[in-house]
Design a protein around this motif. Structure first.
Motif, PDB file in Angstrom:
ATOM      1  N   MET A   1       0.599   0.213  13.996  1.00  0.00           N
ATOM      2  CA  MET A   1       0.960   1.619  13.854  1.00  0.00           C
ATOM      3  C   MET A   1       2.324   1.918  14.480  1.00  0.00           C
TER       4      MET A   1
ATOM      5  N   TYR B   1       7.177  10.930  10.081  1.00  0.00           N
ATOM      6  CA  TYR B   1       5.815  10.740   9.592  1.00  0.00           C
ATOM      7  C   TYR B   1       5.837  10.375   8.109  1.00  0.00           C
ATOM      8  N   ASP B   2       6.385   9.196   7.829  1.00  0.00           N
ATOM      9  CA  ASP B   2       6.381   8.675   6.466  1.00  0.00           C
ATOM     10  C   ASP B   2       5.055   7.955   6.254  1.00  0.00           C
ATOM     11  N   TRP B   3       4.056   8.702   5.812  1.00  0.00           N
ATOM     12  CA  TRP B   3       2.703   8.163   5.755  1.00  0.00           C
ATOM     13  C   TRP B   3       2.564   7.061   4.721  1.00  0.00           C
ATOM     14  N   GLU B   4       3.366   7.093   3.673  1.00  0.00           N
ATOM     15  CA  GLU B   4       3.268   6.032   2.664  1.00  0.00           C
ATOM     16  C   GLU B   4       3.614   4.682   3.270  1.00  0.00           C
TER      17      GLU B   4
ATOM     18  N   LEU C   1      -6.497   4.732   2.020  1.00  0.00           N
ATOM     19  CA  LEU C   1      -5.661   5.932   2.049  1.00  0.00           C
ATOM     20  C   LEU C   1      -4.566   5.921   0.991  1.00  0.00           C
TER      21      LEU C   1
ATOM     22  N   SER D   1      -0.057  -0.641   7.763  1.00  0.00           N
ATOM     23  CA  SER D   1      -1.425  -0.822   8.242  1.00  0.00           C
ATOM     24  C   SER D   1      -2.186  -1.807   7.358  1.00  0.00           C
TER      25      SER D   1
ATOM     26  N   ARG E   1       3.557   3.966   6.468  1.00  0.00           N
ATOM     27  CA  ARG E   1       2.582   3.653   7.519  1.00  0.00           C
ATOM     28  C   ARG E   1       1.300   3.067   6.929  1.00  0.00           C
ATOM     29  N   LYS E   2       0.885   3.601   5.797  1.00  0.00           N
ATOM     30  CA  LYS E   2      -0.317   3.074   5.152  1.00  0.00           C
ATOM     31  C   LYS E   2      -0.095   1.648   4.672  1.00  0.00           C
TER      32      LYS E   2
ATOM     33  N   THR F   1      10.260   3.821  10.564  1.00  0.00           N
ATOM     34  CA  THR F   1      10.562   5.145   9.996  1.00  0.00           C
ATOM     35  C   THR F   1      11.399   5.994  10.938  1.00  0.00           C
TER      36      THR F   1
END
Length: 342
Positions: free
Chosen positions: A178, A189-192, A240, A198, A194-195, A185
């Motif tokens: 994480m 909060y670039d969730w794409e 996710l 992960s 991060r997913k 990044t």
């Protein structure tokens, strides 16, 4: 397979073994199993006490320790570590392997706190965050604490070889997945991304766990915790992911089925559990979206369920023959791993 005293008594009653042999065998199995973690009151006390002590220095750390300053935190951490190693050696000398491993794990869990104190002492801590945020938030600068924990954890695990020592190592690898995403990044909060990080880091952890599983097939279970956090990271990142393609969703279903099959094959329940949850999520998607108003879908799903049950009956009937033939094509280390689990 766990053998109980009642099963041995039944075997003696059926004249398969004598009563004396049943008693001797039970005592031998008890001796062999005394160092393995199991759900007994003694072991519950061991792990409860250990987790309370570890939690006190990690998850439940409060701001009171900040008053000691960086130098104070370092020296107190070193003192606690010395006490933990002392207890670990004393327990090991008394052949109490479980509490010895817990005390050694406590020492590894102190490492992030000691590194945090050292950075504060040297004046290189980058912001106004405090140690208790380490287990709550994602920050790129936790990486120094994580790399140090991995180094100390691997060194202590290599020296003492207690399986529970893999727990803080696995947690740290999970945290790193994480925090590396946060570093890539720039803290956004670039969730794409991060997913994806992960998912792929979890896949690497699962591969590492399998490698550890193969290497430790003749000794203790060192891969247990690495499997747990590897599967959590991989399955979480995978689940996710967003896609409007039904093909992608079907591939997600197939990956979860593969997790179930692999988990059954190598006897790793965490793969089976998460694979089953993912499969149910996909079937729920079909029921609520694709076949929302179809009366045929529940009937078809029931037929599939009954078919799976029948497949299980056939598998139980021919399991030994199928397994024997299939294992001929596997590498020897993998055959020995599977044999140790059956």
């Amino acid at each position: 397979m766990k053998v109980t005293r009642q099963q041995l008594t039944n075997a003696a009653s059926a004249n398969i073994i004598s009563a004396q042999q049943a008693d001797d065998l039970y005592q031998f199995l008890q001796t062999q199993d005394q160092h393995s973690a199991r759900f007994s009151f003694t072991h519950v006390l061991y792990y409860l006490g250990g987790l309370v002590a570890i939690g006190a220095m990690t998850l439940f750390m409060n701001l009171g320790w900040e008053t000691f300053g960086g130098a104070g935190i370092v020296f107190i951490s070193l003192f606690y570590a010395a006490v933990g190693l002392l207890f670990s050696h004393r327990f090991a000398a008394k052949n109490l392997i479980i509490p010895a491993g817990i005390c050694a794990t406590f020492v590894v869990s102190l490492t992030p706190l000691a590194i945090y104190g050292l950075q504060q002492w040297l004046g290189v801590w980058p912001d106004d965050s405090v140690y208790r945020d380490y287990h709550r938030y994602i920050q790129w600068h936790w990486l120094y604490m994580e790399l140090g924990t991995l180094a100390v954890g691997c060194a202590i695990a290599w020296k003492y070889k207690y399986p529970f020592l893999m727990m803080p190592i696995a947690v740290t690898l999970w945290y790193m997945s994480m925090d590396i995403a946060a570093m890539l990044t720039g803290g956004d909060y670039d969730w794409e991304l991060r997913k994806l990080v992960s998912m792929y880091s979890g896949l690497l952890m699962i591969g590492l766990a399998f490698w550890v599983d193969i290497r430790s097939r003749h000794s203790a279970d060192y891969a247990f915790w690495v499997y747990i956090f590897g599967v959590m990271a991989f399955w979480g990142g995978l689940s996710l992911q967003h896609s409007d393609s039904e093909l992608s969703k079907f591939l997600y279903f197939c990956i979860n089925l593969l997790m179930i099959f692999t988990g059954v094959l190598i006897v790793r329940r965490v793969l089976v559990v998460f694979g089953a949850i993912g499969s149910c999520i996909y079937l729920g998607h079909l029921a609520s979206t694709i076949f929302r108003d179809s009366w045929l879908f529940p009937i078809s799903l029931t037929a599939i369920g009954l078919g799976i049950i029948y497949l299980g009956v056939l598998w139980q009937k021919h399991e030994r023959d199928i397994t024997t033939r299939a294992q001929r094509f596997l590498p020897r280390p993998l055959r020995e791993l599977l044999a140790s689990r059956n």
